[in-house]
Design an enzyme around this catalytic site. Structure first.
Site, PDB file in Angstrom:
ATOM      1  N   HIS A  63      -0.699   1.054  -2.495  1.00 16.29           N
ATOM      2  CA  HIS A  63      -1.413   0.055  -1.688  1.00 16.29           C
ATOM      3  C   HIS A  63      -0.504  -0.394  -0.563  1.00 16.29           C
ATOM      4  CE1 HIS A  63      -3.519  -3.701  -0.634  1.00 16.29           C
ATOM      5  NE2 HIS A  63      -4.586  -3.079  -1.123  1.00 16.29           N
ATOM      6  N   ASP A  83      -9.445   1.164  -6.370  1.00 10.17           N
ATOM      7  CA  ASP A  83     -10.333   2.320  -6.435  1.00 10.17           C
ATOM      8  C   ASP A  83     -10.114   3.180  -7.675  1.00 10.17           C
ATOM      9  OD1 ASP A  83     -11.820   1.969  -4.032  1.00 10.17           O
ATOM     10  OD2 ASP A  83      -9.981   2.381  -2.947  1.00 10.17           O
TER      11      ASP A  83
HETATM   12  C1  LIG Z   1      -2.972   3.157   0.150  1.00  5.97           C
HETATM   13  C2  LIG Z   1      -1.904   3.910   0.936  1.00  5.97           C
HETATM   14  C3  LIG Z   1      -2.555   4.478   2.213  1.00  5.97           C
HETATM   15  C4  LIG Z   1      -0.787   2.934   1.311  1.00  5.97           C
HETATM   16  O1  LIG Z   1       0.068   3.600   2.152  1.00  5.97           O
HETATM   17  P1  LIG Z   1       1.495   3.018   2.599  1.00  5.97           P
HETATM   18  O2  LIG Z   1       1.691   1.618   2.163  1.00  5.97           O
HETATM   19  O3  LIG Z   1       1.588   3.324   4.049  1.00  5.97           O
HETATM   20  O4  LIG Z   1       2.488   3.858   1.755  1.00  5.97           O
HETATM   21  P2  LIG Z   1       3.361   5.037   2.287  1.00  5.97           P
HETATM   22  O5  LIG Z   1       2.459   6.167   2.704  1.00  5.97           O
HETATM   23  O6  LIG Z   1       4.355   4.519   3.270  1.00  5.97           O
HETATM   24  O7  LIG Z   1       4.111   5.446   0.958  1.00  5.97           O
HETATM   25  C5  LIG Z   1       5.351   4.909   0.516  1.00  5.97           C
HETATM   26  C6  LIG Z   1       5.945   5.926  -0.442  1.00  5.97           C
HETATM   27  O8  LIG Z   1       5.142   6.006  -1.620  1.00  5.97           O
HETATM   28  C7  LIG Z   1       4.563   7.300  -1.745  1.00  5.97           C
HETATM   29  N1  LIG Z   1       3.130   7.137  -2.074  1.00  5.97           N
HETATM   30  C8  LIG Z   1       2.275   6.210  -1.589  1.00  5.97           C
HETATM   31  N2  LIG Z   1       1.070   6.354  -2.145  1.00  5.97           N
HETATM   32  C9  LIG Z   1       1.175   7.384  -3.007  1.00  5.97           C
HETATM   33  C10 LIG Z   1       0.249   8.015  -3.858  1.00  5.97           C
HETATM   34  N3  LIG Z   1      -1.012   7.602  -3.931  1.00  5.97           N
HETATM   35  N4  LIG Z   1       0.673   9.057  -4.597  1.00  5.97           N
HETATM   36  C11 LIG Z   1       1.949   9.491  -4.524  1.00  5.97           C
HETATM   37  N5  LIG Z   1       2.881   8.923  -3.724  1.00  5.97           N
HETATM   38  C12 LIG Z   1       2.483   7.890  -2.973  1.00  5.97           C
HETATM   39  C13 LIG Z   1       4.685   7.954  -0.373  1.00  5.97           C
HETATM   40  O9  LIG Z   1       4.739   9.351  -0.469  1.00  5.97           O
HETATM   41  C14 LIG Z   1       5.979   7.350   0.126  1.00  5.97           C
HETATM   42  O10 LIG Z   1       7.065   8.026  -0.458  1.00  5.97           O
HETATM   43  P3  LIG Z   1       8.413   8.283   0.393  1.00  5.97           P
HETATM   44  O11 LIG Z   1       8.932   6.912   0.707  1.00  5.97           O
HETATM   45  O12 LIG Z   1       9.278   9.066  -0.528  1.00  5.97           O
HETATM   46  O13 LIG Z   1       7.991   9.042   1.610  1.00  5.97           O
HETATM   47  C15 LIG Z   1      -1.298   5.072   0.091  1.00  5.97           C
HETATM   48  O14 LIG Z   1      -0.691   4.528  -1.061  1.00  5.97           O
HETATM   49  C16 LIG Z   1      -2.321   6.137  -0.282  1.00  5.97           C
HETATM   50  O15 LIG Z   1      -2.574   7.038   0.521  1.00  5.97           O
HETATM   51  N6  LIG Z   1      -2.930   6.039  -1.510  1.00  5.97           N
HETATM   52  C17 LIG Z   1      -3.918   7.004  -1.941  1.00  5.97           C
HETATM   53  C18 LIG Z   1      -5.274   6.674  -1.355  1.00  5.97           C
HETATM   54  C19 LIG Z   1      -5.881   5.426  -1.988  1.00  5.97           C
HETATM   55  O16 LIG Z   1      -5.945   5.289  -3.199  1.00  5.97           O
HETATM   56  N7  LIG Z   1      -6.395   4.534  -1.123  1.00  5.97           N
HETATM   57  C20 LIG Z   1      -7.041   3.294  -1.548  1.00  5.97           C
HETATM   58  C21 LIG Z   1      -6.193   2.112  -1.214  1.00  5.97           C
HETATM   59  S1  LIG Z   1      -6.857   0.605  -1.835  1.00  5.97           S
END
Ligand SMILES: CC(C)(COP(=O)(O)OP(=O)(O)OC[C@H]1O[C@@H](n2cnc3c(N)ncnc32)[C@H](O)[C@@H]1OP(=O)(O)O)[C@@H](O)C(=O)NCCC(=O)NCCS
Length: 203
Positions: A82, A136
């Site tokens: 998140h 979700d």
């Molecule tokens: C929600 C989301 C977009 C948040 O993104 P964010 O805060 O920008 O997080 P980041 O993309 O910067 O990720 C931070 C780290 O955690 C990891 N990470 C984040 N979400 C992850 C996931 N769902 N699965 C595996 N690794 C994840 C990233 O690869 C990153 O690792 P790194 O630092 O080694 O590169 C992201 O967690 C995601 O894509 N989740 C899956 C989709 C989802 O469930 N969306 C609904 C949200 S309510």
């Protein structure tokens, strides 16, 4: 579920709604722009992806190799992580309880066992990064048990969120100023115009 999804501060779709509202367009356009943003797999579209993923995993035994493959290939696991929460999303805890109540009353769901194992294994590998189930993760299982088809999960989310988006629309209008962020241009300057026929086109 609808109450739980109604409003959640300045998430991506609400931000879209507020930007659109700031142009003084009508509330239908405000909601339409928010729906477009909500539909993305990084936002509300994730609840549908969670069920597809559980289907793909297929069994509790396959969970660990699936997670390891995702981590190795830097694939985000649907329903985890998140932008703000670095702990288990409190809404996921509530939805998980609702799912369990439904399963007790109307029979279990084999995907729930896979989901539980997934939460455990992802916790093992990724909790140090603050990656836990989000809203979700369990909502899809609740909707599935209610007999709602997968491709209507995000529309159900949108139905609930309309209340929040419109509350933001009203609030925006109370002290409106059109959104217009500045940008910092880091590209090239003084580029010559190249006629189309002199450009390198890929075959
Ligand atoms: C929600 C989301 C977009 C948040 O993104 P964010 O805060 O920008 O997080 P980041 O993309 O910067 O990720 C931070 C780290 O955690 C990891 N990470 C984040 N979400 C992850 C996931 N769902 N699965 C595996 N690794 C994840 C990233 O690869 C990153 O690792 P790194 O630092 O080694 O590169 C992201 O967690 C995601 O894509 N989740 C899956 C989709 C989802 O469930 N969306 C609904 C949200 S309510």
């Amino acid at each position: 579920c609808l109450i739980l999804h109604a409003e959640h501060t300045m998430n991506a779709s609400t931000f879209s709604a507020r930007v659109t509202a700031s142009t003084l367009t009508d509330p239908y356009a405000v909601v339409a722009s928010a729906v477009g943003t909500l539909a993305g797999p990084l936002h509300g579209g994730a609840n549908e992806d969670v069920i597809n993923m559980l289907e793909e995993i297929g069994s509790v035994e396959n969970v660990r190799p699936y997670v390891e493959k995702c981590i190795q290939n830097k694939i985000k696991i649907a329903g985890f992580g998140h932008r703000v929460y670095k702990v288990k999303d409190p809404r996921a805890t509530i939805l998980q309880k609702l799912a369990e109540q439904l399963f007790d009353k109307f029979g279990g769901d084999r995907y729930y066992d896979i989901a539980l194992k997934l939460e455990e294994v992802v916790g093992e590998y990724l909790s140090y990064k603050g990656i836990y189930p989000n809203v979700d993760f369990y909502s899809g299982l609740v909707y599935r048990r209610l007999g709602i088809p997968n491709d209507l999960f995000t529309p159900v989310f949108a139905i609930a969120r309309v209340a929040g988006w419109l509350a933001h629309w009203k609030e925006q209008l109370e002290a409106n100023r059109i959104y217009r962020p500045t940008q910092v241009y880091t590209g090239a300057h003084n580029q010559p115009y190249v006629p189309m026929e002199e450009r390198n086109h890929r075959p």
